[in-house]
Design a protein around this motif. Sequence first.
Motif, PDB file in Angstrom:
ATOM      1  N   HIS A  39     -38.591   1.938  58.774  1.00 42.42           N
ATOM      2  CA  HIS A  39     -38.568   2.588  60.079  1.00 42.42           C
ATOM      3  C   HIS A  39     -39.793   3.486  60.254  1.00 42.42           C
ATOM      4  CE1 HIS A  39     -37.198   5.182  63.367  1.00 42.42           C
ATOM      5  NE2 HIS A  39     -36.331   4.243  63.660  1.00 42.42           N
ATOM      6  N   ARG A  40     -40.126   4.252  59.221  1.00 45.30           N
ATOM      7  CA  ARG A  40     -41.304   5.125  59.311  1.00 45.30           C
ATOM      8  C   ARG A  40     -42.575   4.314  59.501  1.00 45.30           C
ATOM      9  NH1 ARG A  40     -38.585   7.966  55.164  1.00 45.30           N
ATOM     10  NH2 ARG A  40     -39.875   6.954  53.568  1.00 45.30           N
ATOM     11  N   ARG A  41     -42.686   3.181  58.800  1.00 40.60           N
ATOM     12  CA  ARG A  41     -43.903   2.366  58.932  1.00 40.60           C
ATOM     13  C   ARG A  41     -44.006   1.747  60.324  1.00 40.60           C
ATOM     14  NH1 ARG A  41     -44.394  -0.692  53.023  1.00 40.60           N
ATOM     15  NH2 ARG A  41     -44.529   1.228  51.790  1.00 40.60           N
ATOM     16  N   PHE A  42     -42.880   1.294  60.879  1.00 38.70           N
ATOM     17  CA  PHE A  42     -42.911   0.748  62.237  1.00 38.70           C
ATOM     18  C   PHE A  42     -43.358   1.827  63.220  1.00 38.70           C
ATOM     19  CE2 PHE A  42     -40.978  -3.129  60.915  1.00 38.70           C
ATOM     20  CZ  PHE A  42     -41.069  -4.009  61.984  1.00 38.70           C
ATOM     21  N   ARG A  43     -42.812   3.028  63.076  1.00 40.51           N
ATOM     22  CA  ARG A  43     -43.204   4.108  63.966  1.00 40.51           C
ATOM     23  C   ARG A  43     -44.688   4.434  63.833  1.00 40.51           C
ATOM     24  NH1 ARG A  43     -40.602   5.163  68.521  1.00 40.51           N
ATOM     25  NH2 ARG A  43     -38.414   5.664  68.249  1.00 40.51           N
ATOM     26  N   ALA A  44     -45.184   4.461  62.588  1.00 43.07           N
ATOM     27  CA  ALA A  44     -46.580   4.833  62.358  1.00 43.07           C
ATOM     28  C   ALA A  44     -47.540   3.747  62.799  1.00 43.07           C
ATOM     29  CB  ALA A  44     -46.788   5.147  60.873  1.00 43.07           C
ATOM     30  N   GLN A  45     -47.191   2.464  62.535  1.00 43.13           N
ATOM     31  CA  GLN A  45     -48.131   1.378  62.782  1.00 43.13           C
ATOM     32  C   GLN A  45     -47.966   0.715  64.140  1.00 43.13           C
ATOM     33  OE1 GLN A  45     -48.565  -1.374  59.430  1.00 43.13           O
ATOM     34  NE2 GLN A  45     -47.873   0.207  58.004  1.00 43.13           N
ATOM     35  N   LEU A  46     -46.749   0.683  64.672  1.00 45.65           N
ATOM     36  CA  LEU A  46     -46.503  -0.012  65.928  1.00 45.65           C
ATOM     37  C   LEU A  46     -45.989   0.890  67.040  1.00 45.65           C
ATOM     38  CD1 LEU A  46     -44.794  -3.287  64.631  1.00 45.65           C
ATOM     39  CD2 LEU A  46     -47.203  -2.904  65.159  1.00 45.65           C
ATOM     40  N   GLY A  47     -45.585   2.115  66.695  1.00 45.11           N
ATOM     41  CA  GLY A  47     -45.081   3.021  67.707  1.00 45.11           C
ATOM     42  C   GLY A  47     -43.728   2.623  68.262  1.00 45.11           C
ATOM     43  N   THR A  48     -42.953   1.857  67.503  1.00 48.85           N
ATOM     44  CA  THR A  48     -41.631   1.439  67.944  1.00 48.85           C
ATOM     45  C   THR A  48     -40.721   1.350  66.734  1.00 48.85           C
ATOM     46  OG1 THR A  48     -40.442  -0.210  69.276  1.00 48.85           O
ATOM     47  CG2 THR A  48     -42.105  -1.045  67.737  1.00 48.85           C
ATOM     48  N   THR A  49     -39.474   0.926  66.933  1.00 52.09           N
ATOM     49  CA  THR A  49     -38.529   0.798  65.834  1.00 52.09           C
ATOM     50  C   THR A  49     -38.404  -0.661  65.417  1.00 52.09           C
ATOM     51  OG1 THR A  49     -36.616   0.459  67.281  1.00 52.09           O
ATOM     52  CG2 THR A  49     -37.232   2.747  66.760  1.00 52.09           C
ATOM     53  N   PRO A  50     -37.936  -0.938  64.195  1.00 50.36           N
ATOM     54  CA  PRO A  50     -37.741  -2.334  63.782  1.00 50.36           C
ATOM     55  C   PRO A  50     -36.802  -3.099  64.712  1.00 50.36           C
ATOM     56  CG  PRO A  50     -37.643  -0.882  61.878  1.00 50.36           C
ATOM     57  CD  PRO A  50     -37.669   0.002  63.085  1.00 50.36           C
ATOM     58  N   LEU A  51     -35.708  -2.466  65.123  1.00 47.96           N
ATOM     59  CA  LEU A  51     -34.744  -3.157  65.981  1.00 47.96           C
ATOM     60  C   LEU A  51     -35.337  -3.458  67.353  1.00 47.96           C
ATOM     61  CD1 LEU A  51     -31.925  -4.285  66.348  1.00 47.96           C
ATOM     62  CD2 LEU A  51     -31.167  -2.005  67.056  1.00 47.96           C
ATOM     63  N   ALA A  52     -36.062  -2.497  67.920  1.00 43.97           N
ATOM     64  CA  ALA A  52     -36.678  -2.736  69.223  1.00 43.97           C
ATOM     65  C   ALA A  52     -37.716  -3.848  69.132  1.00 43.97           C
ATOM     66  CB  ALA A  52     -37.322  -1.449  69.745  1.00 43.97           C
ATOM     67  N   TRP A  53     -38.501  -3.870  68.059  1.00 47.63           N
ATOM     68  CA  TRP A  53     -39.490  -4.938  67.881  1.00 47.63           C
ATOM     69  C   TRP A  53     -38.795  -6.283  67.753  1.00 47.63           C
ATOM     70  CZ3 TRP A  53     -40.225  -8.549  64.063  1.00 47.63           C
ATOM     71  CH2 TRP A  53     -41.410  -9.303  64.140  1.00 47.63           C
ATOM     72  N   LEU A  54     -37.747  -6.352  66.958  1.00 46.73           N
ATOM     73  CA  LEU A  54     -37.039  -7.602  66.732  1.00 46.73           C
ATOM     74  C   LEU A  54     -36.439  -8.121  68.037  1.00 46.73           C
ATOM     75  CD1 LEU A  54     -36.255  -9.566  64.469  1.00 46.73           C
ATOM     76  CD2 LEU A  54     -34.201  -8.195  64.084  1.00 46.73           C
ATOM     77  N   THR A  55     -35.830  -7.236  68.819  1.00 47.39           N
ATOM     78  CA  THR A  55     -35.254  -7.638  70.100  1.00 47.39           C
ATOM     79  C   THR A  55     -36.322  -8.151  71.047  1.00 47.39           C
ATOM     80  OG1 THR A  55     -33.455  -6.042  69.852  1.00 47.39           O
ATOM     81  CG2 THR A  55     -33.896  -6.858  72.069  1.00 47.39           C
ATOM     82  N   ARG A  56     -37.463  -7.471  71.091  1.00 51.55           N
ATOM     83  CA  ARG A  56     -38.547  -7.901  71.971  1.00 51.55           C
ATOM     84  C   ARG A  56     -39.080  -9.270  71.573  1.00 51.55           C
ATOM     85  NH1 ARG A  56     -41.509  -3.638  71.553  1.00 51.55           N
ATOM     86  NH2 ARG A  56     -43.142  -4.434  70.196  1.00 51.55           N
ATOM     87  N   GLU A  57     -39.229  -9.522  70.270  1.00 53.45           N
ATOM     88  CA  GLU A  57     -39.700 -10.822  69.810  1.00 53.45           C
ATOM     89  C   GLU A  57     -38.702 -11.920  70.170  1.00 53.45           C
ATOM     90  OE1 GLU A  57     -42.661 -11.715  68.311  1.00 53.45           O
ATOM     91  OE2 GLU A  57     -43.227  -9.698  68.953  1.00 53.45           O
ATOM     92  N   ARG A  58     -37.419 -11.635  70.044  1.00 54.83           N
ATOM     93  CA  ARG A  58     -36.404 -12.630  70.386  1.00 54.83           C
ATOM     94  C   ARG A  58     -36.402 -12.925  71.885  1.00 54.83           C
ATOM     95  NH1 ARG A  58     -31.968 -10.316  66.035  1.00 54.83           N
ATOM     96  NH2 ARG A  58     -32.313 -11.968  64.483  1.00 54.83           N
ATOM     97  N   LEU A  59     -36.578 -11.900  72.694  1.00 53.42           N
ATOM     98  CA  LEU A  59     -36.664 -12.118  74.138  1.00 53.42           C
ATOM     99  C   LEU A  59     -37.897 -12.941  74.497  1.00 53.42           C
ATOM    100  CD1 LEU A  59     -35.561  -8.667  75.561  1.00 53.42           C
ATOM    101  CD2 LEU A  59     -34.542 -10.877  76.116  1.00 53.42           C
ATOM    102  N   ALA A  60     -39.015 -12.678  73.825  1.00 55.47           N
ATOM    103  CA  ALA A  60     -40.233 -13.456  74.089  1.00 55.47           C
ATOM    104  C   ALA A  60     -40.007 -14.923  73.751  1.00 55.47           C
ATOM    105  CB  ALA A  60     -41.398 -12.885  73.281  1.00 55.47           C
ATOM    106  N   LEU A  61     -39.337 -15.200  72.632  1.00 53.67           N
ATOM    107  CA  LEU A  61     -39.037 -16.585  72.272  1.00 53.67           C
ATOM    108  C   LEU A  61     -38.095 -17.204  73.296  1.00 53.67           C
ATOM    109  CD1 LEU A  61     -39.059 -19.046  70.426  1.00 53.67           C
ATOM    110  CD2 LEU A  61     -37.331 -17.908  68.992  1.00 53.67           C
ATOM    111  N   ALA A  62     -37.081 -16.466  73.725  1.00 50.07           N
ATOM    112  CA  ALA A  62     -36.130 -16.992  74.706  1.00 50.07           C
ATOM    113  C   ALA A  62     -36.828 -17.357  76.013  1.00 50.07           C
ATOM    114  CB  ALA A  62     -35.027 -15.968  74.958  1.00 50.07           C
ATOM    115  N   THR A  63     -37.728 -16.504  76.494  1.00 43.13           N
ATOM    116  CA  THR A  63     -38.414 -16.815  77.752  1.00 43.13           C
ATOM    117  C   THR A  63     -39.322 -18.027  77.591  1.00 43.13           C
ATOM    118  OG1 THR A  63     -40.131 -15.172  77.216  1.00 43.13           O
ATOM    119  CG2 THR A  63     -38.320 -14.457  78.620  1.00 43.13           C
ATOM    120  N   ARG A  64     -39.956 -18.174  76.432  1.00 43.36           N
ATOM    121  CA  ARG A  64     -40.790 -19.366  76.215  1.00 43.36           C
ATOM    122  C   ARG A  64     -39.945 -20.626  76.222  1.00 43.36           C
ATOM    123  NH1 ARG A  64     -43.261 -16.029  72.302  1.00 43.36           N
ATOM    124  NH2 ARG A  64     -42.328 -17.200  70.575  1.00 43.36           N
ATOM    125  N   LEU A  65     -38.776 -20.596  75.606  1.00 43.42           N
ATOM    126  CA  LEU A  65     -37.900 -21.767  75.593  1.00 43.42           C
ATOM    127  C   LEU A  65     -37.471 -22.144  77.008  1.00 43.42           C
ATOM    128  CD1 LEU A  65     -35.658 -20.868  72.515  1.00 43.42           C
ATOM    129  CD2 LEU A  65     -37.370 -22.684  72.628  1.00 43.42           C
TER     130      LEU A  65
END
Length: 330
Positions: free
Chosen positions: A257-283
């Motif tokens: 969690h600390r690394r996600f905040r430091a490197q991406l400015g977000t949380t692991p769960l928020a990143w994972l959800t966003r990636e899944r939504l991106a895949l869903a829209t592409r499908l």
Amino acid sequence: MPQDSSHAVPTAGPHRVVVIVDENSNPFELGCATEVFGLRRPEIGRDLYDFRLCSPEPGILMRDGFFTLTGVAGLEAVDSADTLIVPNRPDVDVPRRPAVLDAVRRAHARGARLVGFCSGAFTLAEAGVLDGRRATAHWQWADAFRARFPAVRLEEDVLFVDDGELLTSAGSAAALDLGLHIVRRDHGAEIANTVSRRLVFAAHRDGGQRQFIRRPMPDIPDESLAPVLAWAQESLDAPLTVSDLAAHARVSPATLHRRFRAQLGTTPLAWLTRERLALATRLIERGESRFELVARRSGLGTAANLRALMRRETGLAPSAYRRRFGPGAG
């Protein structure tokens, strides 16, 4: 979420994007607008926008006298804009020209979409169109902006804000993030990804990411998240959890969690959800109409969850998204 994608793009004729360039405007943001909205798109097979520049004078001196811009349309071009990008300048305390502010107000009154890159939020606020609305600006000018425009709901620590027909971005590079967000909103994730590949730029940085991420010096050289991100992107259909990501990275969930905040400015769960939504829209864009299958293949579980998250992220239900961005929609 710091954005709202409910604004509908006009469908009759090409969508015209007009950029106002005023004295002391920044060349970088002008270049961002040109790269995202103004280039021909042979890799897509069609042009996405009708793009024009305009200025209040025949010759406009750009920031710090770098060069003079000539040969562009006058401010009358604003009156045909579907999307108007307003001028941004480093001298935020200097009032904008009355003619420019009047042009912005006219565009707003007839329902055009207004975009402010970086200090462009000052132009929109000075025109009075941001009162009571959400906006952002470069963190360096947040205090000055809030003092001058207390009626604006400033969100100072995000990359960009989508408030329907009013969109603002933070620092210079965030102009590209907002530009790609607009392309995604207008033409779908697949087209936005194609544009981002040509730019060699991240396809999707969420508007809610922080503008300024303080990165401490690493204690060890292998703290990059790249390996675990790549692994997760190949396994989105699996029931991944934050604990799974941490286990793959060989760290504790708290450390991840600390690394996600430091490197991406977000949380692991928020990143994972966003990636899944991106895949869903592409499908969906590629023609998959079985939303239960889309939900399973993207790791979102059920069609009900897919519908809820897509409405939150895009403002559209899956069926409406397919009608707008699916095969044959364009």
